[in-house]
Design an enzyme around this catalytic site. Structure first.
Site, short mmCIF file in Angstrom:
data_model
loop_
_atom_site.label_atom_id
_atom_site.label_comp_id
_atom_site.label_asym_id
_atom_site.label_seq_id
_atom_site.Cartn_x
_atom_site.Cartn_y
_atom_site.Cartn_z
N THR A 296 0.87 -1.17 0.00
CA THR A 296 0.00 0.00 0.00
C THR A 296 0.90 1.21 0.00
O THR A 296 2.11 1.08 0.17
CB THR A 296 -0.94 0.01 1.22
OG1 THR A 296 -2.02 0.90 0.97
CG2 THR A 296 -0.23 0.46 2.48
N LYS B 277 -7.90 3.18 3.69
CA LYS B 277 -6.79 3.00 4.62
C LYS B 277 -6.45 4.27 5.38
O LYS B 277 -5.45 4.34 6.08
CB LYS B 277 -5.56 2.50 3.86
CG LYS B 277 -5.82 1.21 3.09
CD LYS B 277 -4.67 0.90 2.18
CE LYS B 277 -5.06 -0.11 1.14
NZ LYS B 277 -4.04 -0.26 0.11
N GLY C 228 -3.56 7.02 8.90
CA GLY C 228 -3.45 6.16 7.73
C GLY C 228 -2.61 4.96 8.11
O GLY C 228 -1.71 5.07 8.95
N SER D 276 4.63 -0.07 0.65
CA SER D 276 5.50 -0.52 -0.43
C SER D 276 5.85 0.60 -1.41
O SER D 276 6.93 0.60 -1.99
CB SER D 276 4.86 -1.69 -1.17
OG SER D 276 3.62 -1.30 -1.72
#
Length: 185
Positions: free
Chosen positions: A12, A44, A58, A137
């Site tokens: 994400t 998220k 987040g 990521s």
């Protein structure tokens, strides 16, 4: 299937940008299992309001783990209203020392509009030096892009949106379906 052979939930990108008295936290919507996109519209990034005190958070990592951490953060904020730094440090201490929490695999970016913190399971509560924090990521791509745009005329939201677009173009675990929350200090 052993834990080592299971492909796992991966990736994400979450970014927090503070500029012009505004903090924006943005996250993509992609949830992947191995090399398969399971969902493209996950949220998220959330606003929580323990005791009437607004905080935007987040998360990257396991969704269930992140929700557990958000619940714990809310409880810490209820115990220390208006003290995000203290609540974040208390959460990080618990996360590092509690046998149950130690197994949680997630990271958080939180802001009350004044401060931005990255909270990790290693006991870290990090405040970014350049008013930008990113995790996940695609976090390093978004971070580099946002840092390059901080001296432009773009607003906090403009920087966050453009940085996330760059991350989505580079990271296969990040998409362009954004959830954005804004908070001012």
């Amino acid at each position: 299937m052993s834990k080592d052979s299971f492909p796992g939930w991966h990736g994400t990108t979450i970014i927090g940008v503070r500029k012009g008295g505004i903090v924006v936290i943005a996250g993509d919507g992609q949830v992947s299992l191995g090399d398969t996109v399971i969902k493209g519209t996950a949220r998220k990034v959330r606003k929580i309001s323990p005791g009437g005190f607004d905080v935007v958070a987040g998360f990257a990592g396991s969704t269930a783990d992140a929700f557990t951490l958000l619940e714990r953060l809310e409880a810490k904020l209820e115990a220390t209203p208006g003290q995000l730094a203290r609540a974040s440090v208390e959460l990080a201490k618990d996360w590092r020392t509690d046998k149950y929490l130690q197994k949680l695999e997630a990271m958080l970016i939180v802001s009350d509009g004044k401060d931005i913190f990255v909270i990790t399971g290693a006991g870290d509560v990090l405040e970014p030096e350049h008013d930008v924090a990113a995790i996940g990521s695609g976090g390093n791509y978004a971070l580099a892009a946002a840092r390059a745009m901080m001296d432009t005329e773009k607003s906090a939201e403009g920087v966050a949106r453009d940085a996330m677009a760059i991350a989505a173009d580079i990271c296969v675990y990040t998409n362009g379906n954004l959830t954005i929350e804004t908070i001012s200090g």
